[in-house]
Motif scaffolding. Sequence first.
Motif, mmCIF file in Angstrom:
data_model
loop_
_atom_site.group_PDB
_atom_site.id
_atom_site.type_symbol
_atom_site.label_atom_id
_atom_site.label_comp_id
_atom_site.label_asym_id
_atom_site.label_seq_id
_atom_site.Cartn_x
_atom_site.Cartn_y
_atom_site.Cartn_z
ATOM 1 N N THR A 8 0.849 -1.181 0.000
ATOM 2 C CA THR A 8 0.000 0.000 0.000
ATOM 3 C C THR A 8 0.882 1.227 0.000
ATOM 4 O O THR A 8 1.744 1.370 0.862
ATOM 5 C CB THR A 8 -0.917 0.024 1.238
ATOM 6 N N ALA A 9 0.666 2.111 -0.954
ATOM 7 C CA ALA A 9 1.471 3.318 -1.024
ATOM 8 C C ALA A 9 1.028 4.292 0.058
ATOM 9 O O ALA A 9 -0.165 4.536 0.235
ATOM 10 C CB ALA A 9 1.322 3.974 -2.392
ATOM 11 N N PRO A 10 1.968 4.874 0.816
ATOM 12 C CA PRO A 10 1.590 5.906 1.773
ATOM 13 C C PRO A 10 0.924 7.072 1.048
ATOM 14 O O PRO A 10 1.111 7.279 -0.156
ATOM 15 C CB PRO A 10 2.940 6.327 2.382
ATOM 16 N N SER A 11 0.121 7.838 1.786
ATOM 17 C CA SER A 11 -0.503 9.010 1.187
ATOM 18 C C SER A 11 0.578 9.945 0.666
ATOM 19 O O SER A 11 1.694 9.997 1.177
ATOM 20 C CB SER A 11 -1.362 9.729 2.232
ATOM 21 N N ARG A 12 0.262 10.681 -0.373
ATOM 22 C CA ARG A 12 1.147 11.636 -1.051
ATOM 23 C C ARG A 12 2.179 10.960 -1.947
ATOM 24 O O ARG A 12 2.964 11.634 -2.588
ATOM 25 C CB ARG A 12 1.877 12.559 -0.057
ATOM 26 N N ASP A 108 15.180 13.968 4.371
ATOM 27 C CA ASP A 108 14.650 13.644 3.047
ATOM 28 C C ASP A 108 13.265 14.264 2.941
ATOM 29 O O ASP A 108 12.660 14.611 3.965
ATOM 30 C CB ASP A 108 14.580 12.135 2.810
ATOM 31 N N ASN A 109 12.775 14.427 1.706
ATOM 32 C CA ASN A 109 11.440 14.996 1.527
ATOM 33 C C ASN A 109 10.509 14.068 0.768
ATOM 34 O O ASN A 109 9.455 14.488 0.291
ATOM 35 C CB ASN A 109 11.517 16.349 0.812
ATOM 36 N N ASP A 110 10.882 12.792 0.657
ATOM 37 C CA ASP A 110 10.037 11.806 -0.015
ATOM 38 C C ASP A 110 9.150 11.139 1.038
ATOM 39 O O ASP A 110 9.660 10.572 2.011
ATOM 40 C CB ASP A 110 10.918 10.765 -0.707
ATOM 41 N N PRO A 111 7.816 11.186 0.879
ATOM 42 C CA PRO A 111 6.935 10.612 1.904
ATOM 43 C C PRO A 111 7.146 9.126 2.127
ATOM 44 O O PRO A 111 6.936 8.635 3.242
ATOM 45 C CB PRO A 111 5.526 10.905 1.380
ATOM 46 N N ILE A 112 7.560 8.374 1.106
ATOM 47 C CA ILE A 112 7.787 6.945 1.335
ATOM 48 C C ILE A 112 9.047 6.728 2.179
ATOM 49 O O ILE A 112 9.125 5.793 2.974
ATOM 50 C CB ILE A 112 7.857 6.154 0.012
ATOM 51 N N ALA A 117 11.366 5.551 7.528
ATOM 52 C CA ALA A 117 12.271 6.075 8.540
ATOM 53 C C ALA A 117 11.670 5.959 9.933
ATOM 54 O O ALA A 117 12.363 5.647 10.897
ATOM 55 C CB ALA A 117 12.599 7.538 8.231
ATOM 56 N N ARG A 118 10.373 6.166 10.037
ATOM 57 C CA ARG A 118 9.736 6.118 11.344
ATOM 58 C C ARG A 118 9.848 4.740 11.984
ATOM 59 O O ARG A 118 9.928 4.612 13.201
ATOM 60 C CB ARG A 118 8.266 6.503 11.217
ATOM 61 N N ILE A 132 14.352 14.330 9.703
ATOM 62 C CA ILE A 132 13.733 15.607 9.359
ATOM 63 C C ILE A 132 13.114 15.472 7.977
ATOM 64 O O ILE A 132 13.802 15.063 7.031
ATOM 65 C CB ILE A 132 14.764 16.748 9.343
ATOM 66 N N GLU A 133 11.844 15.805 7.847
ATOM 67 C CA GLU A 133 11.236 15.867 6.524
ATOM 68 C C GLU A 133 11.442 17.278 5.985
ATOM 69 O O GLU A 133 10.792 18.234 6.421
ATOM 70 C CB GLU A 133 9.744 15.531 6.582
ATOM 71 N N ALA A 134 12.396 17.417 5.072
ATOM 72 C CA ALA A 134 12.743 18.733 4.546
ATOM 73 C C ALA A 134 13.426 18.570 3.207
ATOM 74 O O ALA A 134 13.974 17.515 2.885
ATOM 75 C CB ALA A 134 13.649 19.488 5.524
#
Length: 268
Positions: A8-12, A108-112, A117-118, A132-134
């Motif tokens: 399942t692809a994460p949102s975004r 990184d700024n890639d939602p996947i 990472a979490r 950091i999401e940036a």
Amino acid sequence: MTEPGPRTAPSRVRTDIAHNARVWNYWLGGGDHYPVDRVVGDRVTGMYPSIGEVARADRAFLGRAVRHLAGDTGIGQFLDIGTGLPTADNTHEVAQHTAPDARVVYVDNDPIVLAHARSLLTSSPEGATGYIEADARDPERILRAAGRTLDLRRPVAVMMLGILNFVLDTEEARSIVRTLMDPLPSGSHLVLTHPTLELGGAGNETAMRFWNENATPPITARSRSEFASFLDGLDVLEPGIVSCSRWRSGPTARTPEVAQFGAVGRKP
């Protein structure tokens, strides 16, 4: 047999266009990619068969550089910008294997990448690992957020492996590096890799053109002099600017050269 890749692809997350982090993961033998990533990855490989070697050489360079900095140099803090998807021998694993109290912040700024990472980027009990999401184009925000995990009054190794090639304007890329390095104290290091057309590799230019037409984000190669400009004001460690596969890799005659510059600079 099930298809590789997340169920399942994460949102975004867009699964209709190939993305660098996922295609890179595919070339490294990971499982976090979608059909579109595999299609584009295979097409690029068909045009430039050594791209898998580039990906593996870049990852091996990361390991050698981090081991040197955490061990021989005593650097205990790492800021890894453009980390990509977790795979074997991530920065925190290599650093904390050498120095268990090492502190690592990934950016990184890639939602996947964020989704993985979490759950996957853990830490030794003595050290710390943050995320950091940036975007790399926002270095001031990166430094502010990194300061919650790292002590920016002490030397930091800034890792930018295969990330400045996504900043198409060279002056903007130089500005990003300066903004990151200027506030850091003496003894901080900059670790870089970057694709180039100067080290050969038939099909490299054609493959990059195909990538820019069929995947995201767009990429650019740079010359040795352009790459060297990112290290202005730093003392470049031996062996200088070389193919990343040949940076402190032992007898270079036995190490195939790849079309990716690698270098480590120390802030005096």
